[in-house]
Each structure stands twice: as structure tokens, then as C-alpha cells.
Design an enzyme around this catalytic site. Structure first.
Site, PDB file in Angstrom:
ATOM      1  N   LYS A 134       6.599  -8.125 -40.072  1.00 21.06           N
ATOM      2  CA  LYS A 134       5.472  -7.947 -39.157  1.00 21.06           C
ATOM      3  C   LYS A 134       4.327  -8.788 -39.659  1.00 21.06           C
ATOM      4  O   LYS A 134       4.034  -8.755 -40.848  1.00 21.06           O
ATOM      5  CB  LYS A 134       5.057  -6.480 -39.108  1.00 21.06           C
ATOM      6  CG  LYS A 134       3.954  -6.193 -38.134  1.00 21.06           C
ATOM      7  CD  LYS A 134       3.014  -5.091 -38.593  1.00 21.06           C
ATOM      8  CE  LYS A 134       2.041  -5.581 -39.646  1.00 21.06           C
ATOM      9  NZ  LYS A 134       1.053  -4.592 -40.071  1.00 21.06           N
ATOM     10  N   GLU A 193      13.167   1.626  14.336  1.00 19.06           N
ATOM     11  CA  GLU A 193      13.328   2.102  12.962  1.00 19.06           C
ATOM     12  C   GLU A 193      14.551   3.003  12.848  1.00 19.06           C
ATOM     13  O   GLU A 193      14.911   3.698  13.801  1.00 19.06           O
ATOM     14  CB  GLU A 193      12.071   2.865  12.510  1.00 19.06           C
ATOM     15  CG  GLU A 193      10.875   1.970  12.287  1.00 19.06           C
ATOM     16  CD  GLU A 193      11.195   0.843  11.316  1.00 19.06           C
ATOM     17  OE1 GLU A 193      11.421   1.097  10.130  1.00 19.06           O
ATOM     18  OE2 GLU A 193      11.240  -0.313  11.775  1.00 19.06           O
ATOM     19  N   ALA A 221       0.814  -1.227   0.000  1.00 21.08           N
ATOM     20  CA  ALA A 221       0.000   0.000   0.000  1.00 21.08           C
ATOM     21  C   ALA A 221       0.840   1.266   0.000  1.00 21.08           C
ATOM     22  O   ALA A 221       0.324   2.353  -0.239  1.00 21.08           O
ATOM     23  CB  ALA A 221      -0.942  -0.002   1.202  1.00 21.08           C
ATOM     24  N   GLY A 222       2.127   1.113   0.280  1.00 21.58           N
ATOM     25  CA  GLY A 222       2.980   2.304   0.395  1.00 21.58           C
ATOM     26  C   GLY A 222       3.204   2.970  -0.953  1.00 21.58           C
ATOM     27  O   GLY A 222       3.075   2.345  -2.012  1.00 21.58           O
ATOM     28  N   ALA A 277      13.731  -7.961 -61.721  1.00 20.69           N
ATOM     29  CA  ALA A 277      14.267  -6.923 -60.844  1.00 20.69           C
ATOM     30  C   ALA A 277      13.546  -5.611 -61.119  1.00 20.69           C
ATOM     31  O   ALA A 277      13.167  -5.317 -62.256  1.00 20.69           O
ATOM     32  CB  ALA A 277      15.765  -6.752 -61.079  1.00 20.69           C
ATOM     33  N   TYR A 309      11.199  -4.971 -46.326  1.00 26.58           N
ATOM     34  CA  TYR A 309      10.107  -4.899 -45.362  1.00 26.58           C
ATOM     35  C   TYR A 309       9.043  -5.904 -45.773  1.00 26.58           C
ATOM     36  O   TYR A 309       8.531  -5.857 -46.901  1.00 26.58           O
ATOM     37  CB  TYR A 309       9.489  -3.487 -45.314  1.00 26.58           C
ATOM     38  CG  TYR A 309       8.232  -3.478 -44.482  1.00 26.58           C
ATOM     39  CD1 TYR A 309       8.291  -3.806 -43.124  1.00 26.58           C
ATOM     40  CD2 TYR A 309       6.984  -3.211 -45.039  1.00 26.58           C
ATOM     41  CE1 TYR A 309       7.147  -3.860 -42.354  1.00 26.58           C
ATOM     42  CE2 TYR A 309       5.828  -3.256 -44.268  1.00 26.58           C
ATOM     43  CZ  TYR A 309       5.915  -3.582 -42.928  1.00 26.58           C
ATOM     44  OH  TYR A 309       4.781  -3.646 -42.170  1.00 26.58           O
ATOM     45  N   ASN A 333      15.911  -5.809  10.636  1.00 24.00           N
ATOM     46  CA  ASN A 333      14.614  -6.447  10.407  1.00 24.00           C
ATOM     47  C   ASN A 333      14.383  -6.594   8.904  1.00 24.00           C
ATOM     48  O   ASN A 333      14.395  -5.610   8.161  1.00 24.00           O
ATOM     49  CB  ASN A 333      13.530  -5.557  11.031  1.00 24.00           C
ATOM     50  CG  ASN A 333      12.125  -5.981  10.638  1.00 24.00           C
ATOM     51  OD1 ASN A 333      11.892  -7.140  10.309  1.00 24.00           O
ATOM     52  ND2 ASN A 333      11.194  -5.036  10.692  1.00 24.00           N
ATOM     53  N   GLY A 376       1.260   3.440   7.708  1.00 29.20           N
ATOM     54  CA  GLY A 376       2.181   2.562   8.419  1.00 29.20           C
ATOM     55  C   GLY A 376       1.928   1.086   8.145  1.00 29.20           C
ATOM     56  O   GLY A 376       0.816   0.673   7.802  1.00 29.20           O
ATOM     57  N   ARG A 419      10.693   7.116  -2.288  1.00 29.06           N
ATOM     58  CA  ARG A 419      12.114   7.167  -2.623  1.00 29.06           C
ATOM     59  C   ARG A 419      12.400   6.722  -4.050  1.00 29.06           C
ATOM     60  O   ARG A 419      13.492   6.924  -4.571  1.00 29.06           O
ATOM     61  CB  ARG A 419      12.910   6.323  -1.603  1.00 29.06           C
ATOM     62  CG  ARG A 419      12.972   6.968  -0.226  1.00 29.06           C
ATOM     63  CD  ARG A 419      13.437   6.010   0.863  1.00 29.06           C
ATOM     64  NE  ARG A 419      12.363   5.158   1.348  1.00 29.06           N
ATOM     65  CZ  ARG A 419      12.478   4.285   2.362  1.00 29.06           C
ATOM     66  NH1 ARG A 419      13.637   4.144   2.979  1.00 29.06           N
ATOM     67  NH2 ARG A 419      11.451   3.561   2.746  1.00 29.06           N
TER      68      ARG A 419
HETATM   69  C1  UD1 Z   1      10.094  -1.680   6.970  1.00 29.96           C
HETATM   70  C2  UD1 Z   1      10.232  -1.980   8.479  1.00 29.96           C
HETATM   71  C3  UD1 Z   1      11.715  -2.028   8.812  1.00 29.96           C
HETATM   72  C4  UD1 Z   1      12.393  -3.086   7.973  1.00 29.96           C
HETATM   73  C5  UD1 Z   1      12.141  -2.862   6.470  1.00 29.96           C
HETATM   74  C6  UD1 Z   1      12.620  -4.055   5.696  1.00 29.96           C
HETATM   75  C7  UD1 Z   1       8.299  -1.011   9.580  1.00 29.96           C
HETATM   76  C8  UD1 Z   1       7.802   0.100  10.440  1.00 29.96           C
HETATM   77  N1  UD1 Z   1       9.570  -0.969   9.246  1.00 29.96           N
HETATM   78  O1  UD1 Z   1      10.655  -0.391   6.754  1.00 29.96           O
HETATM   79  O2  UD1 Z   1      11.872  -2.342  10.194  1.00 29.96           O
HETATM   80  O3  UD1 Z   1      13.776  -3.086   8.233  1.00 29.96           O
HETATM   81  O4  UD1 Z   1      10.733  -2.704   6.215  1.00 29.96           O
HETATM   82  O5  UD1 Z   1      12.528  -3.856   4.308  1.00 29.96           O
HETATM   83  O6  UD1 Z   1       7.537  -1.893   9.255  1.00 29.96           O
HETATM   84  N2  UD1 Z   1       3.386  -0.384   3.280  1.00 29.96           N
HETATM   85  C9  UD1 Z   1       2.011  -0.447   3.345  1.00 29.96           C
HETATM   86  N3  UD1 Z   1       1.346   0.554   3.984  1.00 29.96           N
HETATM   87  C10 UD1 Z   1       1.978   1.597   4.580  1.00 29.96           C
HETATM   88  C11 UD1 Z   1       3.382   1.656   4.527  1.00 29.96           C
HETATM   89  C12 UD1 Z   1       4.066   0.638   3.877  1.00 29.96           C
HETATM   90  O7  UD1 Z   1       1.407  -1.377   2.817  1.00 29.96           O
HETATM   91  O8  UD1 Z   1       1.283   2.452   5.122  1.00 29.96           O
HETATM   92  C13 UD1 Z   1       4.097  -1.435   2.556  1.00 29.96           C
HETATM   93  C14 UD1 Z   1       4.950  -0.907   1.419  1.00 29.96           C
HETATM   94  O9  UD1 Z   1       4.209  -0.887   0.207  1.00 29.96           O
HETATM   95  C15 UD1 Z   1       6.085  -1.893   1.377  1.00 29.96           C
HETATM   96  C16 UD1 Z   1       6.193  -2.400   2.806  1.00 29.96           C
HETATM   97  O10 UD1 Z   1       4.977  -2.068   3.444  1.00 29.96           O
HETATM   98  O11 UD1 Z   1       5.805  -2.971   0.515  1.00 29.96           O
HETATM   99  C17 UD1 Z   1       7.357  -1.775   3.554  1.00 29.96           C
HETATM  100  O12 UD1 Z   1       7.186  -0.364   3.567  1.00 29.96           O
HETATM  101  P1  UD1 Z   1       8.415   0.632   3.546  1.00 29.96           P
HETATM  102  O13 UD1 Z   1       7.879   2.002   3.624  1.00 29.96           O
HETATM  103  O14 UD1 Z   1       9.316   0.287   2.446  1.00 29.96           O
HETATM  104  O15 UD1 Z   1       9.082   0.263   4.954  1.00 29.96           O
HETATM  105  P2  UD1 Z   1      10.578   0.452   5.379  1.00 29.96           P
HETATM  106  O16 UD1 Z   1      10.808   1.875   5.710  1.00 29.96           O
HETATM  107  O17 UD1 Z   1      11.465  -0.164   4.367  1.00 29.96           O
HETATM  108 CA    CA Z   2      11.190  -1.044   2.341  1.00 28.23          CA
END
Ligand code: UD1
Ligand code: CA
Length: 474
Positions: free
Chosen positions: A357, A161, A13-14, A429, A372, A176, A83, A18
Site C-alpha cells: 500500500k 403498453e 426520472a423513473g 534474519a 506487508y 417499441n 410517466g 423492478r
Molecule cells: C417504455 C415505453 C415502452 C417501451 C419501453 C422500452 C412508455 C409509456 N413505454 O416502457 O413502450 O417498450 O420503454 O424500453 O414510454 N421515466 C421517467 N419518468 C417517468 C417514468 C419513466 O423519466 O415518470 C424514465 C425511466 O427512468 C426510464 C425510461 O423513462 O429511463 C423508461 O421508463 P420505464 O418505466 O422503464 O418504461 P417501460 O415500462 O420500460
Molecule cells: Ca424500461
């Protein structure tokens, strides 16, 4: 444990800020699949009764990918609360209310994680009766990852974190991986207790571990030696690093299966490609999608093939091809461009500077130079002269050219479609073929050549050409 008591949650969902991209991070491609495809393929291999993917950012794009490629996944929507903890909370709501068992959580941005690694974590989790198990790894560069904090006895204490860590905690090299197994009862009770009191203002999934310990439950962090498996992709530099590593692993596996890869670092092979034994791949070759290569075929140098079926013993050099078929023993290139729908028969040839093609070229037929060939069907054993254009487009519609077997066409022909040239026919030709040619006929419409004697001497007096002509006559 039974499948009924196993669920998997894949976080997607993130936004992936970056990546600095208009495309969501988990849809960025790695070896022929979006990052999310790698994570879902692994998730589904665990044989769980429930696989839930959590989406939010560019939800429809990601959801439609999931529906197309992993239709048995359940899609859960994360709300505006940010989160990884909130994401899991939203995913859990999509499980049956009476679900009990183990919940594996993985991330859509950790593509190299192997099924066996999760299975080992799951087994240790169940055998040890843990409430939560966290996969970790030791790394020289822990930047960006959550750190595994252990107490004086070495027991797992919490995850901090990067952005919340103290100077001392930043020195910790155990990180982690973002891969967990949780007991469903713990998850239900702990997730509702998460707060957003941290540097990112998010509900951290990692805090579930702290809550479990506070409840007197047992938690383990199990480390995996192969750091690549847990590499999370946050930016395009990491994407390129992971891509190179995955590619090296794919090349290794094919070499061990009997494929010669002359230069693995310059050879890129998607996970979806299939190669037979004794295939040789020369440098600078990219094999994509559903490309398959038959035994003893030679590919490269410098070939880009996407969804191409390359037959046994075929050879393709310095060319681009997509959605095409190259028959056994056929040769292609150098400098050929095979567009979708090209179907080259056995032992046939598409030569230098030839574009095709939607063209079926029969066994043993040859289009060797500068041509062609679009919307065409050529029988067996025919030869198309150098510099021939299949004029398939009248400015409004596309038309077909049909050429029989054992036909010989002259150099610099134009076939003005729709047109049919019968078996065994010849064309002279320079012919613009506008009318069908019956079998065995010779077609020609070139007007007789006239030479105007001394034209250059009269019309271009004083030129170098005139002087040369004069010299040659004397
Ligand atoms: C996260 C971990 C971190 C770990 C790292 C490993 C947490 C708080 N931190 O950090 O400890 O070392 O992964 O790669 O969990 N996502 C959602 N919803 C959100 C935010 C994120 O679904 O609201 C998903 C993202 O799409 C992604 C995954 O969760 O697939 C990780 O999110 P990301 O923001 O990359 O977390 P990190 O900062 O890497
Ligand atoms: Ca990540």
C-alpha cells in the site's frame, strides 16, 4: 442538419421499482459505468446543441453524477405527474423557448443503443419529413415492452403498453424500443394533450404518436435488427443478460484488435479499459475502471485489477490490485494484494502472499514472500526477506520506511517506521529494525541463542517429544 436544430432528451426520472433496490435503476453499473452513463455518452456523441437529462427519483444522486461526468448536460426536474410523456414535457421546458428542430428521446435504461442507430433513425426521419419516428425491433419475447400496432395495410397505427394490451395485441412481436425522434412543434402541441387514462395512470410518451396521426401527420416505426441495442433494463435478470452481451462484444472487439482472451465468458472488461496488442488474458480475470495493459503483458488467471497501469511484458497472476502501477516486465502474484499507491518498478517483483500500500518499489527490487509493505519507498535492486512487516502504524499515525538501493534484508524483519535503511545495507534474519541503518552496514538486534540442554526431558517427562529426544540420543 445543424446542431442548433437538434436536441436530445435522456429519460432518467423513473424509480425502477423492478430492480428492488435502494439505488436508482439508472445508477446500476454495467461494464464500469452506470446505465445512465452509457445513455449519456451516446446522447453526447450525436453532437446536439442541447442534451437534457430528466431526473426525479433520487434526484440529487443522479444530478451529481451527471454534473461530474457530463457537465454540459442540462438537468431537468420532473414533477409529481408520472410517466415518460410528462418526463419529456418537463425536459422540453428546459430547451430555449425558440428551439425548433428534431428532438431525439432515449432512455437511461437502454445502454447498448449505438450512435449509428440513432443517426440512421434521425436521417430517415428528416429525409421522410416525419413528425415522429419510433425505433422498434422484432423479438421472440416481447414481455413488458410496448407493442407497435399496425393497421391492415401495415401502416403504423399506435403503441400499446403491455399492461394495456388486449390478448391479440400481446401476440405482436414488434416492440417499441423507447427511442424516438420528434419534431419539436409536434412535441409541444401533443404533450399538453396527454391524459393519464391507462393501466398505470401515467402520461405515456407513446401517446404522442397517436396524437400526431390524428392530426394527419406522418409517423414511422423503423426496426433495428440487433435486438440487444434496444434491450431495456427493468430488473436484475435483464441487467445480467445485457452485461454478458456487452462483455462478449467488448471481448470480441479486443480480440479483433490483437488481444488473446483465453476464455471470454469468464473475462470481464469495463468499457473504460485499454489493452495493447499481444496482451494475453487468462480465465477469471476482471479488468475495471481506467486499467491499461501494455504490449505482451500477461494477466490472469484470476486477477481483479481496478484502475491499474500494467506495463509492457509484465505478468500478474491470481491477485487483486487497485489504483496501482506495475512496471514493464514486473511480476506480481500469485496471491498478491496491491492496494492504492503501489508503484512497482520495471522488472521488479511482488510475490506470494504480499500486501502493499502506498509503496514505491524500485526497478528490479523484489518482495517475494509473505510480507506487508505499507508507506514505503524501496530503491532499485533491493531484496526484502521473506515474512517482513513494514510496521507503518504506531496506533495513531502512519510513518514511512525508506530503503535504499541494493539492500538485502533478512527474513522475518520488522521495520519500525519512521526508519531509513541506507544503500547497500544488510539486515540479519529476525531483526526488528528500530534505528536507521547507514549505507553498507549490517543491522542485527537478535539476542544470542541459548540452548537449554535436556530441558524437554526434565520439564516434559513422558511426552512424545521427550521420548523422541531420548531415542535420538541413544
Ligand atoms: C417504455 C415505453 C415502452 C417501451 C419501453 C422500452 C412508455 C409509456 N413505454 O416502457 O413502450 O417498450 O420503454 O424500453 O414510454 N421515466 C421517467 N419518468 C417517468 C417514468 C419513466 O423519466 O415518470 C424514465 C425511466 O427512468 C426510464 C425510461 O423513462 O429511463 C423508461 O421508463 P420505464 O418505466 O422503464 O418504461 P417501460 O415500462 O420500460
Ligand atoms: Ca424500461
Amino acid at each position: 442538419m445543424s446542431e442548433q436544430h437538434l436536441g436530445v432528451i435522456v429519460l432518467a426520472a423513473g424509480e425502477g421499482t423492478r430492480m428492488k433496490s435502494s439505488k436508482p435503476k439508472v445508477m446500476h453499473e454495467l461494464a464500469g459505468m452506470p446505465l445512465l452513463g452509457h445513455a449519456l455518452s451516446t446522447a453526447h456523441s450525436l453532437g446536439a446543441a442541447h442534451v437534457v437529462a430528466v431526473v426525479r427519483h433520487q434526484r440529487d444522486l443522479i444530478a451529481s453524477y451527471i454534473q461530474d461526468f457530463y457537465p454540459t448536460s442540462v438537468i431537468a426536474d420532473q414533477d409529481e405527474i408520472p410517466g415518460t410523456g410528462r418526463a419529456v414535457e418537463c425536459a422540453l421546458a428546459a430547451f430555449p423557448a425558440d428551439f425548433e428542430g428534431a428532438v431525439v428521446v432515449t432512455s437511461g435504461d437502454v445502454p447498448l443503443l449505438e450512435v449509428a442507430t440513432i443517426e440512421a433513425l434521425l436521417e430517415a426521419h428528416l429525409d421522410g419529413g416525419f413528425a415522429a419516428s419510433v425505433l422498434s425491433t422484432f423479438t421472440e419475447d416481447p414481455t413488458g415492452y410496448g407493442r407497435i400496432v399496425r393497421d391492415e395495410t401495415g401502416a403504423f397505427a399506435r403503441i400499446v403498453e403491455h399492461k394495456d394490451a388486449s390478448e391479440a395485441e400481446l401476440e405482436i412481436d414488434e416492440v417499441n424500443a423507447g427511442v424516438y425522434v420528434f419534431d419539436s412543434a409536434l412535441l409541444r402541441s401533443a404533450l399538453s394533450k396527454l391524459n393519464q387514462a391507462n393501466a398505470q395512470g401515467e402520461k405515456y410518451l407513446t401517446d404522442v404518436v397517436t396524437i400526431a396521426l390524428a392530426q394527419g401527420l406522418t409517423v414511422q416505426a423503423l426496426s433495428v435488427e440487433d435486438q440487444w441495442q434496444v434491450a431495456g433494463i427493468n430488473d436484475r435478470v435483464q441487467l445480467a443478460e445485457v452485461a454478458a452481451e456487452l462483455n462478449a462484444r467488448i471481448c470480441d472487439a479486443w480480440m479483433r484488435a490483437g488481444v488473446t482472451i483465453v476464455d471470454p465468458p469468464s473475462t470481464w472488461i469495463d468499457v473504460t479499459v485499454q489493452l495493447a496488442k499481444d496482451v494475453t488474458i487468462w480465465p477469471g480475470t476482471i479488468l475495471r475502471g481506467l486499467t491499461t495493459v501494455g504490449e505482451n503483458a500477461t494477466v490472469g488467471p484470476e486477477v481483479l485489477a481496478t484502475d491499474v497501469e500494467i506495463g509492457e511484458g509484465a505478468s500478474i497472476v491470481k491477485s487483486h490490485a487497485s489504483s496501482s502501477k506495475i512496471g514493464a516486465g514486473a511480476t506480481v502474484g500469485p496471491y498478491a494484494y496491491l492496494r492504492p499507491g503501489t508503484d512497482l518498478g520495471a522488472d521488479a517483483k511482488i510475490g506470494t502472499f504480499v500486501e502493499t500500500k502506498n509503496a514505491k518499489i524500485g526497478a528490479g527490487s523484489k518482495v517475494p514472500h509473505l510480507s506487508y509493505v505499507g508507506d514505503a519507498e524501496i530503491g532499485v535492486g533491493s531484496n526484502i526477506g521473506a515474512g517482513t512487516i513494514f510496521a507503518n502504524y504506531d496506533g495513531v499515525n502512519k510513518h514511512r520506511t525508506v530503503i535504499g538501493s541494493h539492500v538485502r534484508t533478512g527474513s522475518q524483519n520488522v521495520f519500525i517506521a519512521p526508519i531509513t535503511i541506507g544503500d547497500g545495507a544488510y539486515t540479519a534474519a529476525g531483526t526488528a529494525v528500530r534505528k536507521d541503518v547507514e549505507p553498507g552496514a549490517l543491522a542485527m538486534n537478535v539476542s544470542p541463542q541459548r540452548n537449554l540442554a535436556d530441558w524437554v526431558l526434565e520439564k516434559r517427562p513422558g511426552s512424545a517429544a521427550a521420548a523422541a529426544a531420548k531415542d535420538s540420543k541413544n
